[in-house]
Design an enzyme around this catalytic site. Structure first.
Site, mmCIF file in Angstrom:
data_model
loop_
_atom_site.group_PDB
_atom_site.id
_atom_site.type_symbol
_atom_site.label_atom_id
_atom_site.label_comp_id
_atom_site.label_asym_id
_atom_site.label_seq_id
_atom_site.Cartn_x
_atom_site.Cartn_y
_atom_site.Cartn_z
ATOM 1 N N ARG A 171 -3.446 12.334 4.032
ATOM 2 C CA ARG A 171 -2.886 11.007 3.809
ATOM 3 C C ARG A 171 -2.721 10.640 2.708
ATOM 4 N NH1 ARG A 171 -3.776 6.959 7.982
ATOM 5 N NH2 ARG A 171 -3.886 7.635 9.902
ATOM 6 N N TYR A 211 -6.408 20.707 12.546
ATOM 7 C CA TYR A 211 -5.327 21.147 12.049
ATOM 8 C C TYR A 211 -5.356 21.288 10.393
ATOM 9 C CZ TYR A 211 -4.043 16.016 11.318
ATOM 10 O OH TYR A 211 -3.873 14.847 10.992
ATOM 11 N N ASP A 243 0.381 -1.722 12.330
ATOM 12 C CA ASP A 243 -0.806 -2.077 12.639
ATOM 13 C C ASP A 243 -1.116 -3.495 12.795
ATOM 14 O OD1 ASP A 243 -1.488 0.501 13.479
ATOM 15 O OD2 ASP A 243 -3.287 0.703 12.180
HETATM 16 C C1 LIG Z 1 -8.633 7.918 13.162
HETATM 17 C C2 LIG Z 1 -7.246 7.587 13.154
HETATM 18 C C3 LIG Z 1 -6.418 8.739 12.999
HETATM 19 C C4 LIG Z 1 -4.995 8.497 13.218
HETATM 20 N N1 LIG Z 1 -4.162 9.535 13.145
HETATM 21 C C5 LIG Z 1 -2.842 9.105 13.065
HETATM 22 C C6 LIG Z 1 -1.789 10.444 13.137
HETATM 23 O O1 LIG Z 1 -2.053 11.635 13.043
HETATM 24 N N2 LIG Z 1 -0.419 9.928 13.107
HETATM 25 C C7 LIG Z 1 0.036 8.657 13.194
HETATM 26 O O2 LIG Z 1 1.163 8.298 13.087
HETATM 27 N N3 LIG Z 1 -1.049 7.581 13.021
HETATM 28 C C8 LIG Z 1 -2.136 7.979 13.120
HETATM 29 N N4 LIG Z 1 -3.102 6.807 13.049
HETATM 30 C C9 LIG Z 1 -2.598 5.474 13.024
HETATM 31 C C10 LIG Z 1 -1.977 5.147 11.543
HETATM 32 O O3 LIG Z 1 -3.244 5.400 10.610
HETATM 33 C C11 LIG Z 1 -1.866 3.676 11.556
HETATM 34 O O4 LIG Z 1 -1.198 3.299 12.792
HETATM 35 C C12 LIG Z 1 -0.924 3.344 10.242
HETATM 36 O O5 LIG Z 1 -1.745 3.564 9.166
HETATM 37 C C13 LIG Z 1 -0.676 1.959 10.219
HETATM 38 O O6 LIG Z 1 0.286 1.489 9.192
HETATM 39 P P1 LIG Z 1 0.545 0.272 8.566
HETATM 40 O O7 LIG Z 1 1.524 0.460 7.606
HETATM 41 O O8 LIG Z 1 0.693 -0.964 9.805
HETATM 42 O O9 LIG Z 1 -1.009 -0.104 8.245
HETATM 43 P P2 LIG Z 1 -1.915 0.613 7.104
HETATM 44 O O10 LIG Z 1 -1.408 1.936 6.806
HETATM 45 O O11 LIG Z 1 -3.260 0.316 7.529
HETATM 46 O O12 LIG Z 1 -1.742 -0.105 5.833
HETATM 47 C C14 LIG Z 1 -2.131 -1.583 5.791
HETATM 48 C C15 LIG Z 1 -1.981 -1.875 4.147
HETATM 49 O O13 LIG Z 1 -2.299 -3.255 3.857
HETATM 50 C C16 LIG Z 1 -3.241 -3.505 2.614
HETATM 51 N N5 LIG Z 1 -3.951 -4.783 3.024
HETATM 52 C C17 LIG Z 1 -4.685 -5.046 4.167
HETATM 53 N N6 LIG Z 1 -4.842 -6.585 3.876
HETATM 54 C C18 LIG Z 1 -4.388 -7.058 3.037
HETATM 55 C C19 LIG Z 1 -4.443 -8.222 2.465
HETATM 56 N N7 LIG Z 1 -4.936 -9.332 2.919
HETATM 57 N N8 LIG Z 1 -3.912 -8.339 1.175
HETATM 58 C C20 LIG Z 1 -3.014 -7.168 0.572
HETATM 59 N N9 LIG Z 1 -3.150 -6.119 1.176
HETATM 60 C C21 LIG Z 1 -3.734 -5.839 2.220
HETATM 61 C C22 LIG Z 1 -4.295 -2.369 3.181
HETATM 62 O O14 LIG Z 1 -5.267 -2.032 1.992
HETATM 63 C C23 LIG Z 1 -3.340 -1.053 3.490
HETATM 64 O O15 LIG Z 1 -2.994 -0.532 2.383
HETATM 65 C C24 LIG Z 1 -4.376 6.928 12.912
HETATM 66 C C25 LIG Z 1 -5.675 6.107 13.191
HETATM 67 C C26 LIG Z 1 -6.856 6.345 12.983
HETATM 68 C C27 LIG Z 1 -7.748 5.034 12.926
#
Ligand SMILES: Cc1cc2nc3c(=O)[nH]c(=O)nc-3n(C[C@H](O)[C@H](O)[C@H](O)COP(=O)(O)OP(=O)(O)OC[C@H]3O[C@@H](n4cnc5c(N)ncnc54)[C@H](O)[C@@H]3O)c2cc1C
Length: 368
Positions: free
Chosen positions: A100, A205, A284
């Protein structure tokens, strides 16, 4: 843009290429290489290709040559898919695994240098007729035309839009470990294996094309965590206890794990309202899902591609939001459903609808 995660970085890259002025506000002080891997299927790789990042992911991570599902006790193969030139042609891209932290470093190359403001934790939003004000914990405040909430499962932007509603603990936790392949002392493992037990599973993996780094993630029932920490220390002994009785091929792997941590898993009930006024959510922030299909990040990155297309096509944000939601909710909802069911590639599976999809060219769906 709030959040420099997978979805936020991707949408920022696309919008900057389309000529929008984009600033990304991230609460973390910097990107860190946390101990976890991620799987990126062909539907995601096609998006990264448009940002000029696909080859970097392949060079730093690994194009897995197969994924195998095995039964926890007999070791029988329940499902197998081979990834080769023919599957790449069919799906339109490879199946890649990567650390990651390395993926973040690649995504950072897709945005204009200097456009990420670290140490900016959003604490408030204030929408007026002319603008929306973002207020940060460090005392800074900025006005913007629109806000994209890409701030993950505990989204502050979502809270402003829909009210306070903490995510739901699913009663399971993920033990994660990364270790060098040399620890296996020549014991060979396939590029990607998921071991399926009755109430738990574990995925193992490689994360690099040199096949020198292995990632294991074992998901097991777990009592609610007493602390709010994102993760807690675990151990090889704990992982062995969780997977006691599993096939010897898996135990050979678990026996060499180091640096094991355990992470509580959260999701939310499906809610298809992702926007309002000057605000829109992605990833998310609006649809956190169980990580059992390895697709949450994929959905965030697909959202980013579709949202940027809608913003480029429609002048009115409200119209862009309507087309974005109409295009996304069906596919995301099905992925959420399958993730809860934990059935993806357990046995015979139609993978085409998922892997062949290209969010950069798929027709946008007219809102009803
Ligand atoms: C155990 C596990 C394994 C996973 N494996 C996979 C996989 O193999 N393949 C896959 O596609 N998905 C996988 N996922 C899912 C994936 O990690 C998430 O769905 C993905 O990271 C979501 O992306 P995002 O950009 O929505 O949020 P995130 O990547 O969580 O990014 C959110 C960002 O917002 C920031 N943030 C939060 N609140 C604030 C705030 N108030 N002010 C400013 N910044 C803030 C955080 O610091 C973070 O950098 C997995 C999840 C888990 C829990």
């Amino acid at each position: 843009m709030v959040g420099a995660g997978l979805g936020g970085m991707t949408v920022a890259g696309f919008l900057q290429r389309a000529g929008f002025a984009v600033a990304v506000y991230e609460q973390a002080p910097a990107f860190s290489r946390i101990g976890a891997g991620i799987i990126l299927s062909a539907n995601v790789m096609k998006v990264l290709r448009r940002l000029g990042l696909e080859q970097m992911v392949v060079d730093i991570g690994i194009k897995a040559n197969c994924y195998i599902s095995r039964a926890w006790d007999t070791g029988d193969t329940m499902y197998r898919i081979d990834f080769d030139a023919a599957s790449e042609a069919r799906f339109g891209g490879p199946y890649a695994n990567i650390h990651r932290g390395d993926l973040h470093a690649v995504l950072e190359k897709g945005v204009t240098p200097g456009s990420i403001a670290f140490n900016h934790q959003l604490v408030g939003l204030d929408e007026t007729a002319d603008a929306i004000r973002l207020v940060f914990a460090n005392g800074a405040a900025v006005d913007a035309d629109i806000v994209i909430g890409a701030d993950g499962v505990n989204s502050k932007v979502r809270e402003y839009l829909l009210g306070r509603d903490p995510p739901r603990y699913i009663g399971m936790a993920a033990h994660r470990a990364i270790f060098p392949t040399t620890a296996l002392r020549g014991f060979e493992i396939p590029d990607c294996t998921k071991w399926w037990g009755p109430d738990r599973h574990i995925l193992v993996y490689y994360m690099t094309s040199r096949r020198d780094e292995v990632y294991a993630i074992g998901v097991v029932p777990h009592a609610p965590f007493e602390s709010d920490a994102a993760s807690l220390p675990s151990s090889r002994a704990e992982l062995l206890r969780c997977f006691e009785g599993f096939h010897a091929d898996l135990l050979r792997v678990i026996e060499v794990t180091t640096d094991v941590t355990v992470w509580p898993i959260f999701d939310r009930e499906r809610n298809d309202r992702w926007s309002g006024g000057r605000i829109v959510l992605l990833g998310d922030a609006c649809h956190p899902m169980r990580p059992f299909m390895a697709a949450g990040g994929a959905m965030a990155i697909e959202d980013a591609a579709i949202l940027s297309r809608c913003l480029a096509q429609f002048d009115e944000p409200a119209e862009a939001w309507r087309w974005y939601e109409a295009t996304r909710v069906g596919r995301v909802g099905e992925t959420q459903r399958l993730s809860i069911e934990n059935s993806w590639m357990r046995g015979a599976t139609d993978t085409d609808w998922f892997y062949c999809y290209d969010p950069c060219t798929a027709p946008l769906r007219r809102p009803e």
